[in-house]
Design a protein around this motif. Structure first.
Motif, PDB file in Angstrom:
ATOM      1  N   ALA A 233      45.334 -25.738 -29.269  1.00  0.00           N
ATOM      2  CA  ALA A 233      46.486 -26.176 -29.517  1.00  0.00           C
ATOM      3  C   ALA A 233      47.680 -24.933 -29.191  1.00  0.00           C
ATOM      4  CB  ALA A 233      46.912 -26.702 -30.840  1.00  0.00           C
ATOM      5  N   ASP A 234      48.857 -25.311 -28.828  1.00  0.00           N
ATOM      6  CA  ASP A 234      49.884 -24.264 -28.783  1.00  0.00           C
ATOM      7  C   ASP A 234      50.885 -24.644 -29.882  1.00  0.00           C
ATOM      8  OD1 ASP A 234      52.120 -22.683 -28.234  1.00  0.00           O
ATOM      9  OD2 ASP A 234      52.763 -23.513 -26.204  1.00  0.00           O
ATOM     10  N   LEU A 235      50.976 -23.629 -30.720  1.00  0.00           N
ATOM     11  CA  LEU A 235      51.727 -23.894 -32.186  1.00  0.00           C
ATOM     12  C   LEU A 235      52.831 -23.136 -32.001  1.00  0.00           C
ATOM     13  CD1 LEU A 235      48.723 -23.462 -34.822  1.00  0.00           C
ATOM     14  CD2 LEU A 235      49.520 -25.626 -33.307  1.00  0.00           C
ATOM     15  N   GLY A 236      53.456 -22.779 -30.962  1.00  0.00           N
ATOM     16  CA  GLY A 236      54.871 -22.127 -30.756  1.00  0.00           C
ATOM     17  C   GLY A 236      54.870 -20.587 -31.254  1.00  0.00           C
ATOM     18  N   LEU A 237      53.776 -19.933 -31.224  1.00  0.00           N
ATOM     19  CA  LEU A 237      53.739 -18.461 -31.099  1.00  0.00           C
ATOM     20  C   LEU A 237      53.493 -17.582 -29.909  1.00  0.00           C
ATOM     21  CD1 LEU A 237      51.832 -18.276 -34.678  1.00  0.00           C
ATOM     22  CD2 LEU A 237      54.116 -17.791 -34.164  1.00  0.00           C
ATOM     23  N   GLY A 238      53.471 -18.584 -28.847  1.00  0.00           N
ATOM     24  CA  GLY A 238      53.336 -17.905 -27.570  1.00  0.00           C
ATOM     25  C   GLY A 238      51.614 -17.509 -27.589  1.00  0.00           C
ATOM     26  N   ALA A 239      50.895 -18.370 -28.029  1.00  0.00           N
ATOM     27  CA  ALA A 239      49.586 -17.975 -28.238  1.00  0.00           C
ATOM     28  C   ALA A 239      48.583 -19.552 -28.005  1.00  0.00           C
ATOM     29  CB  ALA A 239      49.082 -17.237 -29.454  1.00  0.00           C
TER      30      ALA A 239
ATOM     31  N   ASP B  91      57.688  -5.756 -26.811  1.00  0.00           N
ATOM     32  CA  ASP B  91      58.923  -5.727 -27.313  1.00  0.00           C
ATOM     33  C   ASP B  91      59.468  -7.033 -27.173  1.00  0.00           C
ATOM     34  OD1 ASP B  91      58.783  -6.117 -24.734  1.00  0.00           O
ATOM     35  OD2 ASP B  91      59.963  -4.487 -23.721  1.00  0.00           O
ATOM     36  N   ALA B  92      58.837  -8.058 -27.259  1.00  0.00           N
ATOM     37  CA  ALA B  92      59.534  -9.502 -27.063  1.00  0.00           C
ATOM     38  C   ALA B  92      59.348 -10.097 -28.376  1.00  0.00           C
ATOM     39  CB  ALA B  92      58.380 -10.298 -26.272  1.00  0.00           C
ATOM     40  N   THR B  93      59.088  -9.318 -29.605  1.00  0.00           N
ATOM     41  CA  THR B  93      58.918  -9.920 -30.988  1.00  0.00           C
ATOM     42  C   THR B  93      60.259 -10.465 -31.240  1.00  0.00           C
ATOM     43  OG1 THR B  93      59.463  -7.812 -31.948  1.00  0.00           O
ATOM     44  CG2 THR B  93      57.414  -8.417 -31.785  1.00  0.00           C
ATOM     45  N   ALA B  94      61.577 -10.168 -30.821  1.00  0.00           N
ATOM     46  CA  ALA B  94      62.858 -10.739 -31.095  1.00  0.00           C
ATOM     47  C   ALA B  94      62.856 -12.208 -30.738  1.00  0.00           C
ATOM     48  CB  ALA B  94      63.953  -9.810 -30.649  1.00  0.00           C
ATOM     49  N   ASP B  95      61.956 -12.402 -29.523  1.00  0.00           N
ATOM     50  CA  ASP B  95      62.047 -13.654 -29.193  1.00  0.00           C
ATOM     51  C   ASP B  95      61.051 -14.954 -29.776  1.00  0.00           C
ATOM     52  OD1 ASP B  95      64.419 -13.110 -27.493  1.00  0.00           O
ATOM     53  OD2 ASP B  95      62.968 -12.441 -25.973  1.00  0.00           O
ATOM     54  N   ALA B  96      60.171 -14.119 -30.408  1.00  0.00           N
ATOM     55  CA  ALA B  96      58.902 -14.847 -30.973  1.00  0.00           C
ATOM     56  C   ALA B  96      59.261 -15.635 -32.218  1.00  0.00           C
ATOM     57  CB  ALA B  96      57.825 -13.990 -31.285  1.00  0.00           C
ATOM     58  N   SER B  97      58.467 -16.678 -32.400  1.00  0.00           N
ATOM     59  CA  SER B  97      58.909 -17.514 -33.548  1.00  0.00           C
ATOM     60  C   SER B  97      58.683 -16.909 -34.783  1.00  0.00           C
ATOM     61  CB  SER B  97      58.073 -18.780 -33.343  1.00  0.00           C
ATOM     62  OG  SER B  97      58.222 -19.682 -34.607  1.00  0.00           O
ATOM     63  N   LEU B  98      59.600 -17.053 -35.699  1.00  0.00           N
ATOM     64  CA  LEU B  98      59.347 -16.476 -37.157  1.00  0.00           C
ATOM     65  C   LEU B  98      58.953 -17.520 -38.202  1.00  0.00           C
ATOM     66  CD1 LEU B  98      59.891 -13.608 -38.729  1.00  0.00           C
ATOM     67  CD2 LEU B  98      62.233 -14.743 -39.103  1.00  0.00           C
ATOM     68  N   ARG B  99      57.995 -17.180 -38.839  1.00  0.00           N
ATOM     69  CA  ARG B  99      57.315 -18.082 -39.707  1.00  0.00           C
ATOM     70  C   ARG B  99      56.593 -17.752 -40.984  1.00  0.00           C
ATOM     71  NH1 ARG B  99      53.692 -21.776 -36.457  1.00  0.00           N
ATOM     72  NH2 ARG B  99      55.243 -21.594 -34.871  1.00  0.00           N
ATOM     73  N   ALA B 100      56.416 -18.238 -41.960  1.00  0.00           N
ATOM     74  CA  ALA B 100      55.685 -17.729 -43.217  1.00  0.00           C
ATOM     75  C   ALA B 100      54.634 -18.743 -43.740  1.00  0.00           C
ATOM     76  CB  ALA B 100      56.660 -17.431 -44.399  1.00  0.00           C
TER      77      ALA B 100
END
Length: 425
Positions: A36-42, A68-77
């Motif tokens: 699955a692609d869960l929206g984290l770029g992985a 340096d692409a962390t600003a565009d990665a999904s933020l979740r908890a």
């Protein structure tokens, strides 16, 4: 190529029929996962855990994203549960905070390192690495998943900054094949006038377990001083390799603490040469499942040795498999492999093995021969019940709770025609 899910039952778990009253898969194969692609770029390879398991989520991760692409990665908890990520190879970065009132912390990790994302804290991942990621179904404080089947909670902070709260909340099943949409549990975090003073008190007054020897990482932890526990444990620094004379293994134990949802997290390399002169003793872990992720190699696990009420089960495992040893069943491992052993502090049934200091318990069934005095001294007699700290450096011996184990002498296989006339005998 992933094996079709309908083939899952055909390979590894047929021997479980020997003990049908003890439910649950013993092995979840690495080639029978749900991608699955869960929206984290992985890409996530998800393992089919059930509501009987002490884990609520387990996945392999293949990620390739620039640091340096962390600003565009999904933020979740993940509310209520720590997320554990063991890097298998490659390197990456985890950013903690940046929303929900948490300041930003950053940690770079490499192969062999253990990342611990604290419960409720937003995070992002970046880098090119392979890893496994997992969390418990019940946390260290006794809080269980909100739903028996939808046990992987996610707070969506996408687009949020500073003190902004999550924009949405979800509960996923372990395969992330379905989700329950929930209202966001809270809004923005508003700091008071004495917020900075409170943070200083947490930094300088609240004791902390110095889990990591990396001074830079300790300093990063103090950016959010009210959040206890290490965020990154480096294998080279915090989990040195040692010889375990009891198991005949090379092993390295990550130094967990009381806020961790895991009781132990130990890497080990086993050689089939040891199976001849220094085999494992047969032992069980009452009240808790032990998990073993096979990082490389292959081997076997034998269940039942020393317990006359348990029929023998034997399973072959290989790299990528997740071995699940049922609570209370004796087991013996063999082969040439490297694995990560771990179990949670609390079971899905609410049982808490041992104590806060000594959460890792074992009941001994057999005492095999050993070639040296050191190794003979490391083994315990059958009937020994022992608890250990997470680093396995201290042993606490407790009274054996089992007097004897036997089949019911009446057999419970027939009726008495002389007492119940007309009934089948």
């Amino acid at each position: 190529m992933e094996r079709p899910l309908h083939d899952f039952a055909s390979r590894p778990n047929a021997a479980q029929a020997a003990n049908p009253y003890i439910p649950g898969a013993r092995i979840l194969p690495g080639n029978a996962t749900c991608q699955a692609d869960l929206g984290l770029g992985a890409q996530f390879h998800l393992y089919p855990l059930s509501e009987l398991n002490d884990l609520g989520f387990f996945a392999r991760i293949d990620m390739s994203a620039e640091l340096d692409a962390t600003a565009d990665a999904s933020l979740r908890a993940h509310p209520d549960f720590n997320l554990y990520l063991l890097c298998l190879d490659g390197a990456g970065r985890v950013q903690l905070g940046g929303a929900g009132g948490y300041a930003v912390e950053r940690y770079d990790f490499a192969s062999g390192d253990l990342v611990i994302v604290p419960r409720d804290v937003p995070y992002r991942l970046a880098g090119s690495f392979r890893a496994i990621a997992f969390h418990a179904r019940t946390n260290a404080f006794g809080k269980s998943a909100a739903h028996s089947r939808y046990c992987h909670p996610v707070l969506d902070y996408d687009g949020c900054t500073g003190g902004e709260g999550p924009r949405a909340a979800y509960l996923f099943d372990p395969l992330c094949s379905a989700r329950l949409d929930l209202p966001a549990p809270y809004g923005a975090v508003t700091p008071s006038k004495h917020y900075a003073e409170a943070a200083e008190l947490y930094r300088h007054v609240t004791p902390r377990d110095p889990q990591t020897e990396d001074i830079g990482n300790r300093e990063q932890e103090l950016i959010n001083p009210a959040v206890l526990g290490a965020r990154l444990l480096r294998k080279a620094v915090d989990a040195p390799e040692v010889y375990n004379a009891n198991a005949g293994n090379k092993q390295w134990a990550f130094p967990l603490t009381w806020t961790d949802d895991l009781a132990i997290c130990i890497g080990a390399t086993h050689s089939s040469v040891s199976d001849i002169d220094r085999p494992f003793d047969s032992h069980s872990h009452p009240d808790i499942e032990e998990y073993k992720y096979i990082i490389s190699g292959r081997g076997t696990v034998r269940i039942g040795d020393g317990d006359p009420t348990v029929e023998t089960e034997v399973y072959a495992f290989e790299a990528g498999d997740l071995v699940i040893l049922p609570r209370g069943l004796p087991h013996v491992d063999a082969g040439d492999y490297t694995a990560l052993y771990f179990h949670t502090r609390q079971s899905v049934f609410g049982k808490v093995p041992g104590t806060s200091r000594y959460p890792h318990g074992a009941y001994v069934y057999t005492k095999p021969s050993r070639p040296t005095e050191e190794e003979r001294a490391a083994l315990n007699d059958p009937g020994t019940y022992v608890f250990m700290d997470s680093r396995e450096t201290l042993n606490v011996f407790v009274p054996n709770p089992i007097v004897r184990v036997e089949h019911n002498p009446t057999g419970l296989t027939h009726l008495r025609p002389d007492l119940f006339p007309g009934e089948p005998g």
